[in-house]
Design a protein around this motif. Sequence first.
Motif, short mmCIF file in Angstrom:
data_model
loop_
_atom_site.label_atom_id
_atom_site.label_comp_id
_atom_site.label_asym_id
_atom_site.label_seq_id
_atom_site.Cartn_x
_atom_site.Cartn_y
_atom_site.Cartn_z
N ASP A 1 61.05 52.85 60.64
CA ASP A 1 60.32 53.55 61.69
C ASP A 1 59.19 54.41 61.14
OD1 ASP A 1 62.00 52.45 63.57
OD2 ASP A 1 63.33 54.18 63.66
N TRP B 1 47.08 54.84 67.06
CA TRP B 1 48.10 55.57 67.78
C TRP B 1 47.89 55.41 69.29
CZ3 TRP B 1 46.12 59.32 71.03
CH2 TRP B 1 44.88 59.89 70.68
N ASP C 1 52.71 58.22 69.72
CA ASP C 1 53.37 57.33 68.77
C ASP C 1 52.33 56.75 67.84
OD1 ASP C 1 56.24 56.62 68.57
OD2 ASP C 1 56.11 56.46 70.75
N ARG D 1 51.10 53.95 65.00
CA ARG D 1 51.27 52.56 64.60
C ARG D 1 50.35 52.28 63.43
NH1 ARG D 1 55.21 53.15 66.96
NH2 ARG D 1 56.08 51.98 68.71
N ASN E 1 60.26 60.36 66.29
CA ASN E 1 59.05 59.53 66.23
C ASN E 1 57.86 60.28 65.65
OD1 ASN E 1 58.38 61.18 68.47
ND2 ASN E 1 57.21 59.53 69.43
N GLN E 2 58.07 61.53 65.25
CA GLN E 2 57.05 62.31 64.54
C GLN E 2 57.76 63.26 63.58
OE1 GLN E 2 53.37 63.82 66.49
NE2 GLN E 2 54.13 65.83 65.95
N ARG F 1 61.48 62.16 71.01
CA ARG F 1 60.21 61.45 71.08
C ARG F 1 59.12 62.37 71.63
NH1 ARG F 1 60.84 56.53 69.64
NH2 ARG F 1 58.65 56.06 70.08
#
Length: 480
Positions: A63, A374, A368, A370, A26-27, A364
Amino acid sequence: MTLAPIHPVILCGGAGTRLWPASRRNQPKQFALIIDGLSLFQHAVRLVDAADFAAPMVVTGVDQRFWVIEQLARIERTPGSIIIEPDARNTAPAVLAAALHLAQHDPDALLLVLPSDHRIADVAAFREAVVAAASRASAGDIVTFGIRPVRAETGYGYLEMMDPAARDAALPQTLVRFVEKPDAVRAQAMLDGGRHLWNAGIFLMSARTLVTAYQSLAADLYDAVQDSVAEARLEAGLTLLGKRGWLKASSISIDFAIMEKAHNLAVMPFSGRWSDLGDWDSVWRDGDGDGNDNVLVGDALVFNCQGSLVRTDVPDQMVVGLDLDQMIVVATNDAVLVAPRASSQQLSKLVNDLRKMERPQADRSRRDHRPWGWYESVAVRDGFQVKQIVVSPHQALSLQSHNHRAEHWIILSGTARITVGNSVHDVDGGGYVFVPLGAIHRLENLCDEPVTMVEVQIGSYLGEDDIIRYADRYSRVGMS
């Protein structure tokens, strides 16, 4: 100056597990702030921000789309297009999708294929090398870029040339063959022989040349990706490739699918500073060391240390090294890595072991990203979760509801327009809003400053998939 602009294609897939814990699913590595407060992706965009280049085409996954949008906005750059892959299929399908997309408008346009996770410090020299290679690419060759090696590296593939003197050439040279990652003895022999360059995974050719190569060398792959491009649709500024055709495409690198089979290959030597930043040892090599070759990032201090990397990504966390020799210390807000520099390339196995142990830190991080900003999980316990949420200026969360949780919102700064059911009102810093279980709600930032808030979720299930979207400016209705 070239006659027509070169079209950069920046590839943004992959997770970079050898840079764990800074890089995770996720990063991913290319979006982590590794160098100078910018991500490697942002460096790649700036690398081709010049008159000889068109706005970049970005190929990324579902993603990663949030990261691409946010990080482009942060450096105030507008892409030529953003192509979304339905599923990860390695570099060969991704590059072909970009070539077919561009060929619809200009079959003779030149594509410069760039990884998003490399570091090229000599920007002007690289741009000059690309322009110098353009004539050969326009004539129908596929030009790959080779880096002059500075050590016997076993982690890279190599490119073999006919003449050792060609390593310093200012124009593309004949490429004899690709060489797979060697053992230490073979790597030293190639370094000493002078006829080999590191394979940078950077290519320049016309869209027509590349499409023709796929048609003759990878016909099945060509058919699958062509179907996917034909099925593509445009939503919210993103080109979403068709899933049916894409899933028929083989997962294969462009080296294996095309480059090792093609006969119209040339290599452009480049002697500037380059690194793939593939592991923490390469990050140490790329950094600026102190008098004892220690590289320090963040609030890091060392005492009696030699040749070590000490890094913290947490603003209010100090990390201190004592009597370290050739070590790596990397601290994030939920994990700390301590390892010898020589063990850097073993991190992929370590991450796989963490996955088998079902440790969430394997994939993760707490933050997160978006398209609207974030959020970061501050605390997670049975029955409740606390998040910090930052909504960027003029962005908005989707209109949504939850089946399993209620939410308490405390606005810390900025002014938020909040919808709960049929009620719509503006809430300033210090304000509070309760979102009952099942209520349709949304937060919008209509101002020029970010909105920061604390969200406390209370419920029987707190997963991100407990979101029912009714409207969304980022085309995520029905998506996570």
